[in-house]
Write a protein that holds these residues in place. Structure first.
Motif, PDB file in Angstrom:
ATOM      1  N   ARG A  38      31.233  71.670  86.833  1.00  0.00           N
ATOM      2  CA  ARG A  38      30.029  70.916  87.217  1.00  0.00           C
ATOM      3  C   ARG A  38      30.349  69.455  87.543  1.00  0.00           C
ATOM      4  O   ARG A  38      29.794  68.880  88.465  1.00  0.00           O
ATOM      5  CB  ARG A  38      29.007  70.985  86.091  1.00  0.00           C
ATOM      6  N   ARG A  39      31.269  68.861  86.745  1.00  0.00           N
ATOM      7  CA  ARG A  39      31.639  67.462  86.998  1.00  0.00           C
ATOM      8  C   ARG A  39      32.279  67.301  88.367  1.00  0.00           C
ATOM      9  O   ARG A  39      31.972  66.366  89.120  1.00  0.00           O
ATOM     10  CB  ARG A  39      32.595  66.994  85.900  1.00  0.00           C
ATOM     11  N   ARG A  40      33.151  68.210  88.736  1.00  0.00           N
ATOM     12  CA  ARG A  40      33.807  68.139  90.044  1.00  0.00           C
ATOM     13  C   ARG A  40      32.798  68.363  91.175  1.00  0.00           C
ATOM     14  O   ARG A  40      32.872  67.747  92.230  1.00  0.00           O
ATOM     15  CB  ARG A  40      34.930  69.191  90.115  1.00  0.00           C
ATOM     16  N   ARG A  41      31.812  69.243  90.944  1.00  0.00           N
ATOM     17  CA  ARG A  41      30.796  69.486  91.956  1.00  0.00           C
ATOM     18  C   ARG A  41      29.936  68.230  92.174  1.00  0.00           C
ATOM     19  O   ARG A  41      29.608  67.874  93.295  1.00  0.00           O
ATOM     20  CB  ARG A  41      29.916  70.664  91.549  1.00  0.00           C
ATOM     21  N   ARG A  42      29.561  67.523  91.061  1.00  0.00           N
ATOM     22  CA  ARG A  42      28.758  66.297  91.202  1.00  0.00           C
ATOM     23  C   ARG A  42      29.527  65.215  91.952  1.00  0.00           C
ATOM     24  O   ARG A  42      28.969  64.481  92.769  1.00  0.00           O
ATOM     25  CB  ARG A  42      28.348  65.805  89.815  1.00  0.00           C
ATOM     26  N   ARG A  43      30.821  65.101  91.664  1.00  0.00           N
ATOM     27  CA  ARG A  43      31.631  64.109  92.380  1.00  0.00           C
ATOM     28  C   ARG A  43      31.678  64.408  93.875  1.00  0.00           C
ATOM     29  O   ARG A  43      31.580  63.510  94.714  1.00  0.00           O
ATOM     30  CB  ARG A  43      33.047  64.096  91.806  1.00  0.00           C
ATOM     31  N   VAL A  47      30.245  61.927  96.909  1.00  0.00           N
ATOM     32  CA  VAL A  47      31.056  61.465  98.051  1.00  0.00           C
ATOM     33  C   VAL A  47      30.381  61.815  99.372  1.00  0.00           C
ATOM     34  O   VAL A  47      30.328  61.013 100.312  1.00  0.00           O
ATOM     35  CB  VAL A  47      32.465  62.090  97.963  1.00  0.00           C
ATOM     36  N   GLN A  48      29.806  63.019  99.465  1.00  0.00           N
ATOM     37  CA  GLN A  48      29.122  63.413 100.696  1.00  0.00           C
ATOM     38  C   GLN A  48      27.889  62.535 100.963  1.00  0.00           C
ATOM     39  O   GLN A  48      27.603  62.158 102.095  1.00  0.00           O
ATOM     40  CB  GLN A  48      28.717  64.886 100.612  1.00  0.00           C
ATOM     41  N   ALA A  51      29.006  59.102 102.247  1.00  0.00           N
ATOM     42  CA  ALA A  51      29.447  59.205 103.641  1.00  0.00           C
ATOM     43  C   ALA A  51      28.257  59.319 104.589  1.00  0.00           C
ATOM     44  O   ALA A  51      28.235  58.737 105.669  1.00  0.00           O
ATOM     45  CB  ALA A  51      30.378  60.410 103.798  1.00  0.00           C
ATOM     46  N   GLY A  52      27.216  60.078 104.186  1.00  0.00           N
ATOM     47  CA  GLY A  52      26.028  60.204 105.040  1.00  0.00           C
ATOM     48  C   GLY A  52      25.304  58.886 105.207  1.00  0.00           C
ATOM     49  O   GLY A  52      24.854  58.526 106.300  1.00  0.00           O
ATOM     50  N   VAL A  53      25.161  58.116 104.114  1.00  0.00           N
ATOM     51  CA  VAL A  53      24.493  56.803 104.224  1.00  0.00           C
ATOM     52  C   VAL A  53      25.280  55.876 105.132  1.00  0.00           C
ATOM     53  O   VAL A  53      24.721  55.152 105.969  1.00  0.00           O
ATOM     54  CB  VAL A  53      24.320  56.182 102.821  1.00  0.00           C
ATOM     55  N   ALA A  54      26.599  55.848 105.000  1.00  0.00           N
ATOM     56  CA  ALA A  54      27.414  54.984 105.860  1.00  0.00           C
ATOM     57  C   ALA A  54      27.257  55.368 107.327  1.00  0.00           C
ATOM     58  O   ALA A  54      27.139  54.507 108.212  1.00  0.00           O
ATOM     59  CB  ALA A  54      28.881  55.076 105.438  1.00  0.00           C
TER      60      ALA A  54
END
Length: 274
Positions: A38-43, A47-48, A51-54
């Motif tokens: 779950r921790r890796r999925r939240r990270r 990140v996605q 990237a979308g906001v940028a």
């Protein structure tokens, strides 16, 4: 001590089957594995999202950027402070050949603006307000009306007796060879005025003592351009503008720094005034 291969194999099998060599998993091993996943999925989701906001910020900035490109003599110049593009095709500069005629450059500028993302509104370009033409400026209606045939009940061509019959009082006579200048007052006039009476033609000129206006809206403060816009046959003479007021009369507009400062009505057939 020598042992056979079969005996060695049996001993190794017994050794590997010994439970003392087992590594049992801890009781919470499953919980730890799920929590880590779950921790890796939240990270990965964070990140996605960043990237979308940028990408959205870059798209908005690009959509609101205005670029003007000017091409002159084959060189393009780009600037971010304009809203148009002007392109001039370069001439053919091949050695040994005469320059080919260039295509006519556009007479105006073409606005280029990248489309903004949905939901982002961009203000429309401002257009300069058109300057009103002289004929569209507000007409002057202040002061009494100086008509094309007279002032109040005073009419061009009237004699002194006619004026008295219209309750117009004449005073301060200044007699000349053929004409007399009077100060006219009375209930027959909208305001006092200076009047010139000819012995042969009667009243030939009247100048109100206050700022008057014509029926066409020319009066105190009107500009020379306004006069010529309203009276297309007007002519300028000796610092004044003369305009037709019909077949038998004309207006004289005396001009000052602010425009018309005095308006007079003159008879066309007379022998003593204007």
């Amino acid at each position: 001590m020598n042992i056979s291969e079969d005996e060695l194999e049996q001993r190794l099998r017994a050794l590997f089957a010994d439970e003392r060599l087992d590594l049992p998993p801890p009781p919470d091993a499953g919980t730890v594995i799920v929590t880590g996943a779950r921790r890796r999925r939240r990270r990965r989701h964070a990140v996605q999202a960043v990237a979308g906001v940028a990408a959205a910020v870059v798209a908005v900035a690009g959509g609101l950027t205005m670029i003007r490109v000017h091409a002159e003599d084959g060189t393009a110049v780009m600037s971010a402070d304009g809203t148009g593009i002007s392109v001039k095709p370069p001439e053919n500069l091949t050695p040994g050949r005469s320059p080919e005629p260039s295509a006519p450059a556009p007479t105006g500028t073409q606005s280029i603006q990248a489309s903004a993302p949905p939901g982002v509104s961009t203000p429309p370009p401002r257009r300069p307000s058109p300057t009103p033409s002289p004929s569209r400026l507000a007409a002057v209606t202040s002061g009494p009306l100086l008509a094309a045939d007279g002032f109040g009940r005073l009419k061009l061509g009237m004699t002194e007796a006619d004026l008295a019959a219209q309750t117009v009082t004449l005073s301060d006579a200044q007699a000349g060879a053929s004409c007399t200048v009077y100060q006219a007052q009375g209930s027959g006039l909208p305001a006092s005025a200076s009047v010139v009476v000819s012995k042969a033609a009667g009243v030939v000129a009247v100048t109100p003592d206050v700022a008057a206006h014509t029926a066409e809206g020319i009066g105190a403060g009107s500009t020379k351009d306004q006069i010529f816009a309203v009276y297309t046959a007007a002519k300028e003479e000796d610092g004044s503008v003369f305009a037709p007021a019909g077949a038998a009369a004309r207006y004289r507009f005396s001009l000052g720094a602010t425009g018309v400062v005095q308006t007079s009505l003159l008879s066309v057939t007379q022998d003593c005034a204007g």
